[in-house]
Structures are given as structure tokens and as C-alpha cells.
Design an enzyme around this catalytic site. Structure first.
Site, PDB file in Angstrom:
ATOM      1  N   HIS A 147      46.506  43.363  37.582  1.00 53.51           N
ATOM      2  CA  HIS A 147      47.671  42.462  37.683  1.00 53.51           C
ATOM      3  C   HIS A 147      48.966  43.124  37.198  1.00 53.51           C
ATOM      4  CE1 HIS A 147      45.161  39.149  38.828  1.00 53.51           C
ATOM      5  NE2 HIS A 147      44.525  39.109  37.676  1.00 53.51           N
TER       6      HIS A 147
ATOM      7  N   ASP B  22      37.324  42.409  42.155  1.00 49.26           N
ATOM      8  CA  ASP B  22      37.572  41.403  41.108  1.00 49.26           C
ATOM      9  C   ASP B  22      37.905  40.076  41.796  1.00 49.26           C
ATOM     10  OD1 ASP B  22      38.612  41.276  37.939  1.00 49.26           O
ATOM     11  OD2 ASP B  22      39.614  39.856  39.269  1.00 49.26           O
TER      12      ASP B  22
ATOM     13  N   HIS C 100      40.025  37.883  41.259  1.00 46.30           N
ATOM     14  CA  HIS C 100      41.459  37.597  41.376  1.00 46.30           C
ATOM     15  C   HIS C 100      42.146  38.648  42.255  1.00 46.30           C
ATOM     16  CE1 HIS C 100      40.151  35.931  37.429  1.00 46.30           C
ATOM     17  NE2 HIS C 100      40.828  34.886  37.864  1.00 46.30           N
TER      18      HIS C 100
ATOM     19  N   ASP D 246      33.983  39.110  37.686  1.00 48.31           N
ATOM     20  CA  ASP D 246      34.256  37.684  37.491  1.00 48.31           C
ATOM     21  C   ASP D 246      34.029  36.853  38.756  1.00 48.31           C
ATOM     22  OD1 ASP D 246      36.438  39.042  38.514  1.00 48.31           O
ATOM     23  OD2 ASP D 246      37.863  38.310  37.015  1.00 48.31           O
TER      24      ASP D 246
HETATM   25 ZN    ZN Z   1      39.720  38.863  37.530  1.00 43.37          ZN
END
Ligand code: ZN
Length: 281
Positions: free
Chosen positions: A105, A142, A144, A224
Site C-alpha cells: 500500500h 494479497d 487487498h 489474508d
Molecule cells: Zn492485505
């Protein structure tokens, strides 16, 4: 493929009761045999990030909050350099970096979403600058969207960024219309599991990788999307992660991996073991 890390990452950059905690590395480093790696230099980080961000992390003595999820304290700069350094070592050695804080991120000029510096991006730029590698692909599974990695390489046609992620979901980016010449986003609805992930891998990711023909693949390996992760709503299994890792080996002659998310302290070591088995097949 060997594991690369640094034992200080289980101690530095404390985050109170946050799910991205030193305990994540503590449970991993206790479970596995791994090789130590040195810290990255500031110059390595500056290949990807604005000096203003690097200095803000470096000078965080009390608590600096970049957003409500992302804190830096007096040991965070050291941790972030060690995480980036282990990621560079993973690329040099063809290894899997067990690191925190995660990186995907972190944008060029902004830390966010638990991430300070973008470990996978720093390792990719290192490979181009120091290892004579010109074309790098980053596969990010991941749960996200890796908005930071996308941001850093958006205008760079030497780096292919491919992300599979739950959407709509944090951080909000990576929707179906957000595509670029060397950016492939595959947003997936909540509830997807092994079958959907592997189908996407074979039908979308593999052709994109074959077209791009990377010399090096870096996997942003978050765990995740697992069915028991507390932060998201996907249903990938341990076997699914083994298979994702195994199939990704075909995408480039050199493959390295960098840990991103994965917040269930009980399942994380098992999932990393499954990923490692896939990468070693
Ligand atoms: Zn994540």
C-alpha cells in the site's frame, strides 16, 4: 527457495494491539529455518519513494500517524529498512522474504495501510539497477489491492503489476476499469476461493505473463485471502496457496517472494509453509 528475514523484525516497530504486529514475525521465525539479510540503504528506498516520505519515517521519534491504521515510532525506520533489505536479498538469492511492516500500500510519497516502504517495489528497482534485470513482473495475491505498487509503476512499462484482490474493499482502488498497459487488476467479489483464484491465474494472469515475458517475478505473497483471516472475506485454503505459488513458478526464469498481509497468528505459519512448498516444487 530459502526463507530470508531478520530477527529484529519480531521486536522492532511495535504497533500496540494492531493486527500487523511483531508477533507475526515471531511465530514465523520460530517455526522456520531462515537466512539473515542486511538492511537496505536509504538509496535503495529512494529508487521508489520521495525523500519527504523517507525522512518522515526516519524522524518518527514519538508516534507519527500516516493514517488511522499506519503508525511509525522510533524503531520503525530501522524495521522498514530491514524489511526492504530482506526483500532485496530474496531477489538476489531467489528466496522468500519474511518481513514486516508489509509494503504494497506504500505509494511513492505516502505511507498507508500498515505499509511504510514498498518492499516488493524496492526489490524490483534494485534488480533493475544492480542485477542487470530489465523486465520485472510483480504478482500480488494479497487480499487487498496493492495501490502503492500500482502507483509506483503506473507509468513504467518495464514492470508488469498484476493484482488479485477482494473488491470493492480496502483501499478502494483496483476496480474493473482501472487497467493499464502494464497494470492488470483482477477484482474479485467476497467469498471467492481456490477455484476462482486458480481459474483467474490460468485464464488471465498466465497469458499476461507470457505476453510480458518477465526476466524476474516477484510475488507479493499475502495470506489474508485465507478462509480464517480476520481482516477479509475470501476463502482460499492452504492447498490453494500451495497451488498459487507452484503455478507462478512458470511465469519467469527467476522467482522471489515477499510477505505482505496475513493476520491470523495461528494459521500464518502453516500458510507460509504451504506457499514455500509450492515455490519449491
Ligand atoms: Zn492485505
Amino acid at each position: 527457495m530459502n526463507l530470508v528475514s531478520n530477527d529484529a523484525l519480531a521486536r522492532l516497530h511495535p504497533t500496540h494491539n494492531h493486527p500487523e504486529s511483531p508477533q507475526r514475525l515471531a511465530v514465523l521465525l520460530k517455526r522456520f529455518v531462515w537466512e539473515p539479510a542486511p538492511a537496505a540503504t536509504q538509496a535503495d528506498v529512494l529508487r521508489c519513494h520521495a525523500r519527504s516520505l523517507v525522512e518522515r519515517v526516519e524522524l518518527s521519534h514519538d508516534e507519527t500517524w500516516f493514517d488511522p491504521d499506519t503508525v511509525a515510532t522510533e524503531t520503525s525506520y530501522e524495521a522498514a529498512l530491514l524489511a526492504a533489505g530482506a526483500s532485496i536479498a530474496a531477489v538476489e538469492r531467489g528466496g522468500f522474504a519474511l518481513v514486516r511492516p508489509p509494503g504494497h500500500h506504500a505509494m511513492r510519497d505516502r505511507a498507508m495501510g500498515f505499509c511504510l516502504f514498498n518492499n516488493a517495489a524496492i526489490a524490483a528497482r534494485y534488480a533493475q539497477a544492480e542485477l542487470g534485470v530489465s523486465r520485472v513482473a510483480i504478482l500480488d495475491w494479497d487480499v487487498h489491492h496493492g495501490n502503492g505498487t500500482q502507483d509506483i509503476f503506473w507509468d513504467d512499462d518495464t514492470v508488469l503489476y498484476v493484482s488479485l484482490h477482494q473488491w470493492p474493499f480496502y483501499p478502494g482502488t483496483g476496480g474493473p476499469d482501472e487497467q493499464g498497459a502494464t497494470t492488470l487488476n483482477v477484482p474479485l467479489p467476497a467469498g471467492c476461493g481456490d477455484a476462482e483464484y486458480l481459474r483467474v491465474l490460468d485464464e488471465l494472469v498466465r497469458p499476461a505473463m507470457e505476453r510480458f515475458a518477465p526476466e524476474l517475478l516477484i510475488v507479493s505473497a499475502g495470506f489474508d485471502a485465507h478462509e480464517q483471516d480476520p481482516l477479509a472475506w475470501m476463502n482460499v485454503s492452504e492447498d490453494g496457496f500451495r497451488e498459487l505459488a507452484g503455478r507462478s513458478l512458470a511465469y519467469a526464469p527467476r522467482v522471489a517472494a515477499v510477505l505482505e498481509g496475513g493476520y491470523n497468528l495461528t494459521t500464518l505459519p502453516t500458510l507460509v509453509a504451504a506457499g514455500l512448498e509450492g515455490f519449491q516444487r
